[in-house]
Write a protein that holds these residues in place. Structure first.
Motif, PDB file in Angstrom:
ATOM      1  N   UNK A 232      30.854 -96.492  64.873  1.00 15.96           N
ATOM      2  CA  UNK A 232      31.139 -95.870  66.027  1.00 15.96           C
ATOM      3  C   UNK A 232      32.525 -95.831  66.413  1.00 15.96           C
ATOM      4  N   UNK A 233      33.032 -95.166  66.972  1.00 16.84           N
ATOM      5  CA  UNK A 233      35.067 -95.471  67.096  1.00 16.84           C
ATOM      6  C   UNK A 233      35.229 -96.146  67.522  1.00 16.84           C
ATOM      7  N   UNK A 234      36.117 -97.479  67.217  1.00 13.15           N
ATOM      8  CA  UNK A 234      36.752 -98.507  68.801  1.00 13.15           C
ATOM      9  C   UNK A 234      36.093 -99.535  68.245  1.00 13.15           C
ATOM     10  N   UNK A 235      34.422 -99.451  68.207  1.00 12.44           N
ATOM     11  CA  UNK A 235      34.034-100.724  68.284  1.00 12.44           C
ATOM     12  C   UNK A 235      34.406-101.510  66.456  1.00 12.44           C
ATOM     13  N   UNK A 236      33.970-103.220  66.908  1.00 15.55           N
ATOM     14  CA  UNK A 236      33.945-103.967  65.579  1.00 15.55           C
ATOM     15  C   UNK A 236      32.713-104.184  65.282  1.00 15.55           C
ATOM     16  N   UNK A 237      32.364-103.981  63.386  1.00 14.40           N
ATOM     17  CA  UNK A 237      31.586-104.209  62.629  1.00 14.40           C
ATOM     18  C   UNK A 237      31.328-105.405  62.618  1.00 14.40           C
ATOM     19  N   UNK A 238      30.426-106.767  62.469  1.00 14.16           N
ATOM     20  CA  UNK A 238      30.202-107.770  62.431  1.00 14.16           C
ATOM     21  C   UNK A 238      29.430-108.067  62.062  1.00 14.16           C
TER      22      UNK A 238
ATOM     23  N   UNK B 185      25.898-103.569  63.093  1.00 12.85           N
ATOM     24  CA  UNK B 185      26.152-104.499  64.403  1.00 12.85           C
ATOM     25  C   UNK B 185      27.817-104.691  64.695  1.00 12.85           C
ATOM     26  N   UNK B 186      27.245-103.688  65.591  1.00 15.24           N
ATOM     27  CA  UNK B 186      28.898-104.312  66.617  1.00 15.24           C
ATOM     28  C   UNK B 186      29.197-105.088  67.253  1.00 15.24           C
ATOM     29  N   UNK B 187      30.592-105.631  67.448  1.00 10.49           N
ATOM     30  CA  UNK B 187      30.829-106.556  68.244  1.00 10.49           C
ATOM     31  C   UNK B 187      30.369-106.403  69.400  1.00 10.49           C
TER      32      UNK B 187
END
Ligand code: FE
Length: 206
Positions: free
Chosen positions: A162-168, A203-205
């Motif tokens: 997903x664009x704009x989301x940071x993967x943690x 998993x996104x921030x």
């Protein structure tokens, strides 16, 4: 050791079910082989954290529906990507059951085996069950689904992040193992269930 060499092993794909007390459950597995022919015995390997595995340890019976080439991702997802801990896998379904009460498939499967556990070995992540086949019948003439064909033809390709989301981190869709970090190595193998990086979702921030 190049663990990806193990991906060259070939397998089928199976709907594995059991009934313990009044409770039924089922999962999807790729680890079943005929282990002997006199008597007819089968060996299956089951992830220990899996509820179906825990139930088979108690019920000592299981039913194995051999999935065929018409199998859909919806079936795999319903029974293989969710846990009975948080979902009713059988909602809206009315499946027939074998003499032990274990549900089996009459569609998307080509054969059904009714099995009784005669021995088991705890292998760490998995338990190996050795079982006698009490009954076996065909339900379609379709060829069985191979694990390679499942990966090539049925399993959806991973979607773009997903664009704009940071993967943690990354979560294993099979067993829930969590890998912390933005980038999951391409050759990563889940230490709990042995599945490859393609079975992980980001998993996104928050
Ligand atoms: Fe896993």
């Amino acid at each position: 050791m190049d663990k990806t060499a193990l991906f060259s092993l070939s397998y089928g794909v199976f709907f594995l079910s059991t009934k313990n007390g009044e409770k039924i459950n089922a999962c999807i597995t790729n680890t079943a082989i005929q282990a002997a022919s006199s008597p007819d015995r089968i060996a299956i390997s089951c992830l220990n954290s899996n509820i179906t595995c825990m139930m088979i340890k108690m019920s000592k019976v299981f039913s194995l529906s051999i999935l065929d080439s018409t199998c859909t991702y919806e079936l795999i997802e319903r029974f293989g990507m969710h846990s009975a801990r948080d979902t009713d896998k059988f909602a809206g379904l009315n499946l027939p059951t074998d003499k032990n009460g274990a549900p089996y498939l009459t569609e998307q499967a080509c054969a059904v085996l009714t099995c009784r556990v005669v021995d088991s070995i705890d292998l760490g992540s998995h338990t190996l069950f050795i079982a006698e086949i009490d009954d076996a019948f065909k339900v379609s003439k379709n060829p069985p689904l191979t694990y390679a064909d499942y990966h090539a033809k049925i399993k959806p390709k991973p979607s773009a992040p997903e664009s704009g989301k940071k993967i943690v981190g990354w979560k294993c869709k099979i067993c829930g193992y969590y890998y912390e970090g933005e980038k999951l190595p391409d050759d990563f193998i889940c230490p709990l269930c042995g599945h490859p990086a393609s079975d992980f979702e980001p998993v996104y921030d928050v």
